[in-house]
Design a protein around this motif. Structure first.
Motif, short mmCIF file in Angstrom:
data_model
loop_
_atom_site.label_atom_id
_atom_site.label_comp_id
_atom_site.label_asym_id
_atom_site.label_seq_id
_atom_site.Cartn_x
_atom_site.Cartn_y
_atom_site.Cartn_z
N PHE A 140 0.82 -1.21 0.00
CA PHE A 140 0.00 0.00 0.00
C PHE A 140 0.85 1.27 0.00
CE2 PHE A 140 -3.07 -2.98 2.18
CZ PHE A 140 -3.89 -3.13 1.07
N ASP A 141 1.99 1.25 0.68
CA ASP A 141 2.82 2.46 0.70
C ASP A 141 3.55 2.68 -0.63
OD1 ASP A 141 4.63 0.40 0.90
OD2 ASP A 141 5.59 1.12 2.74
N GLU A 142 3.47 1.70 -1.53
CA GLU A 142 4.05 1.86 -2.86
C GLU A 142 3.02 2.33 -3.88
OE1 GLU A 142 5.48 -2.03 -3.68
OE2 GLU A 142 7.23 -1.90 -2.35
N THR A 143 1.78 1.92 -3.69
CA THR A 143 0.74 2.23 -4.69
C THR A 143 -0.22 3.33 -4.26
OG1 THR A 143 -0.66 0.47 -3.75
CG2 THR A 143 0.80 -0.13 -5.57
N CYS A 153 -15.87 8.03 -5.23
CA CYS A 153 -17.25 8.10 -4.72
C CYS A 153 -17.51 7.05 -3.65
CB CYS A 153 -18.25 7.93 -5.87
SG CYS A 153 -18.25 6.27 -6.63
N PHE A 154 -16.74 5.95 -3.71
CA PHE A 154 -16.97 4.84 -2.79
C PHE A 154 -15.65 4.12 -2.56
CE2 PHE A 154 -17.95 0.46 -1.69
CZ PHE A 154 -19.04 0.56 -0.84
N ALA A 155 -15.35 3.87 -1.29
CA ALA A 155 -14.13 3.14 -0.94
C ALA A 155 -14.45 2.02 0.02
CB ALA A 155 -13.10 4.09 -0.33
N HIS A 156 -13.85 0.88 -0.21
CA HIS A 156 -13.99 -0.27 0.69
C HIS A 156 -12.60 -0.61 1.20
CE1 HIS A 156 -14.70 -4.83 1.27
NE2 HIS A 156 -15.06 -4.18 2.36
N LEU A 157 -12.41 -0.48 2.49
CA LEU A 157 -11.09 -0.67 3.10
C LEU A 157 -11.11 -1.96 3.91
CD1 LEU A 157 -8.31 0.53 3.62
CD2 LEU A 157 -9.28 1.94 5.41
N ASP A 158 -10.33 -2.95 3.43
CA ASP A 158 -10.29 -4.26 4.07
C ASP A 158 -8.85 -4.77 4.02
OD1 ASP A 158 -10.79 -6.72 5.14
OD2 ASP A 158 -11.99 -7.47 3.47
N VAL A 159 -8.04 -4.25 4.91
CA VAL A 159 -6.61 -4.54 4.85
C VAL A 159 -6.16 -5.42 6.01
CG1 VAL A 159 -6.10 -2.45 3.57
CG2 VAL A 159 -5.97 -2.39 6.04
N HIS A 174 -2.72 4.71 6.84
CA HIS A 174 -2.10 5.16 5.59
C HIS A 174 -3.13 5.22 4.47
CE1 HIS A 174 0.89 5.62 2.41
NE2 HIS A 174 0.25 4.66 1.75
N CYS A 175 -3.89 4.15 4.31
CA CYS A 175 -4.91 4.13 3.26
C CYS A 175 -6.00 5.17 3.52
CB CYS A 175 -5.53 2.75 3.16
SG CYS A 175 -4.40 1.44 2.65
N LEU A 176 -6.43 5.26 4.77
CA LEU A 176 -7.54 6.13 5.13
C LEU A 176 -7.22 7.60 4.87
CD1 LEU A 176 -10.37 6.09 6.32
CD2 LEU A 176 -9.36 6.16 8.60
N ARG A 177 -6.02 8.03 5.22
CA ARG A 177 -5.64 9.43 5.01
C ARG A 177 -5.79 9.83 3.54
NH1 ARG A 177 -0.94 8.05 8.32
NH2 ARG A 177 -1.28 8.79 10.46
N HIS A 178 -5.31 8.99 2.67
CA HIS A 178 -5.30 9.34 1.25
C HIS A 178 -6.65 9.12 0.59
CE1 HIS A 178 -1.03 10.12 1.41
NE2 HIS A 178 -0.84 8.94 1.97
N LEU A 179 -7.41 8.14 1.05
CA LEU A 179 -8.76 7.97 0.54
C LEU A 179 -9.63 9.15 0.93
CD1 LEU A 179 -9.34 4.20 1.45
CD2 LEU A 179 -9.10 5.13 -0.85
N TYR A 180 -9.50 9.59 2.16
CA TYR A 180 -10.31 10.70 2.66
C TYR A 180 -10.10 11.96 1.84
CZ TYR A 180 -12.33 13.97 6.07
OH TYR A 180 -13.09 14.93 6.69
N GLU A 181 -8.86 12.25 1.46
CA GLU A 181 -8.55 13.45 0.69
C GLU A 181 -9.26 13.47 -0.66
OE1 GLU A 181 -4.35 13.30 0.35
OE2 GLU A 181 -3.96 13.97 2.43
N ARG A 182 -9.51 12.30 -1.21
CA ARG A 182 -10.09 12.20 -2.56
C ARG A 182 -11.57 11.83 -2.56
NH1 ARG A 182 -4.94 11.33 -2.35
NH2 ARG A 182 -3.53 11.70 -4.11
N LEU A 183 -12.10 11.52 -1.40
CA LEU A 183 -13.50 11.12 -1.30
C LEU A 183 -14.41 12.33 -1.51
CD1 LEU A 183 -15.11 8.49 -0.70
CD2 LEU A 183 -15.18 9.22 1.70
N GLU A 184 -15.27 12.23 -2.50
CA GLU A 184 -16.18 13.33 -2.83
C GLU A 184 -17.22 13.54 -1.73
OE1 GLU A 184 -16.50 15.29 -6.04
OE2 GLU A 184 -14.39 14.74 -5.80
N SER A 185 -17.75 14.75 -1.65
CA SER A 185 -18.82 15.02 -0.70
C SER A 185 -19.99 14.08 -0.97
CB SER A 185 -19.28 16.48 -0.84
OG SER A 185 -20.35 16.74 0.04
N GLY A 186 -20.46 13.42 0.07
CA GLY A 186 -21.52 12.43 -0.10
C GLY A 186 -21.00 11.04 -0.38
N GLY A 187 -19.71 10.93 -0.66
CA GLY A 187 -19.11 9.63 -0.91
C GLY A 187 -18.99 8.84 0.39
N VAL A 188 -18.87 7.53 0.25
CA VAL A 188 -18.88 6.62 1.41
C VAL A 188 -17.58 5.84 1.48
CG1 VAL A 188 -19.92 4.45 2.22
CG2 VAL A 188 -21.38 6.39 1.64
N CYS A 189 -17.10 5.67 2.70
CA CYS A 189 -15.96 4.81 2.97
C CYS A 189 -16.42 3.72 3.95
CB CYS A 189 -14.79 5.60 3.57
SG CYS A 189 -13.33 4.59 3.94
#
Length: 245
Positions: A140-143, A153-159, A174-189
């Motif tokens: 994950f720290d490479e990609t 719009c939608f993220a599923h985090l299962d690490v 690590h994943c959450l920080r970067h997903l959050y920055e790109r998650l659109e308003s109304g998007g779900v994680c």
């Protein structure tokens, strides 16, 4: 149609009870007893419960029908069964949506260390006639964040790795920080293995996930909402929304 996918997409998603357990359940029904035997979910083999799959379908459907822009992302896809589920739902509702999956494909879990996990993912997608996602192979720290789409719009985090809890917590953060920055308003994680004991049916998951997410959201407007996952655990938050989202 999408709801049926939660039952029928893969044969092992409908495991049969042993004959003795089925006989006991028939007897309980005849007695009008409010009881039944169920197979215990083994988190090492059973990656998702039926309830978890239904929640994934409902939340992704809600996001897409609500017109939230962006791609669909799954961090930790293993052999691609939930990825295929999400892809089928996404393309049923909006065939232009792009699905991205991230995994090292380095752990075979119950499949064994010699198994080619990415090849199994590709085969699983072909078997259920799902369009292949964008596959991002590596740690994950490479990609992440370099290969994340700009808008999600939608993220599923299962690490979940089952290894060192501190390393697990660090991977989630690590994943959450970067997903959050790109998650659109109304998007779900959605966060798998994230349980706080809200539901008595829960089999204990990975406490590292709840610690990571709770700490991350502590000073943010979003609230973590527990989802019923049967014997499994999961929770979600919606970008830009509080507890009543």
């Amino acid at each position: 149609m999408s709801q049926r996918l939660a039952f029928t997409l893969f044969p092992d998603w409908e495991p049969k009870l042993p004959r003795l357990a089925r006989r006991v359940n028939r007897l309980l029904r005849k007695m009008n007893a409010d009881l039944r035997l169920e197979r215990i979910v083994n988190g090492y083999f059973d990656m998702t419960t039926l309830e978890q799959r239904l929640s994934l379908i409902q939340l992704l459907t809600d996001v897409l029908q609500g017109g939230v822009a962006g791609d669909v992302v799954e961090c930790g896809c293993f052999e691609g069964k939930t990825s295929a589920l999400l892809t089928r739902v996404a393309h049923d509702l909006d065939h232009k949506r792009v699905v991205h999956v991230f995994d090292s494909f380095g752990s075979g879990f119950f499949l064994g260390s010699e198994e080619d996990i990415e090849a199994r993912l590709r085969a699983n997608f072909a078997n259920v006639k799902a369009r292949l996602p964008q596959i991002h192979r590596g740690a994950f720290d490479e990609t992440i964040p370099s290969r994340l789409p700009d808008r999600i719009c939608f993220a599923h985090l299962d690490v979940g790795t089952g290894g060192d809890p501190e390393a697990h917590e660090a991977a989630v953060l690590h994943c959450l920080r970067h997903l959050y920055e790109r998650l659109e308003s109304g998007g779900v994680c959605v966060l798998m293995d994230c349980g706080d004991g809200t539901f008595p049916s829960e089999v204990p998951g990975y406490p590292a996930v709840l610690r990571a997410v709770s700490g991350f959201l502590e000073r943010k407007p979003e609230n973590l909402i527990a989802l019923y996952g049967g014997q499994g655990t999961m929770a979600y938050f919606r970008r830009g929304h509080g507890v009543n989202a």
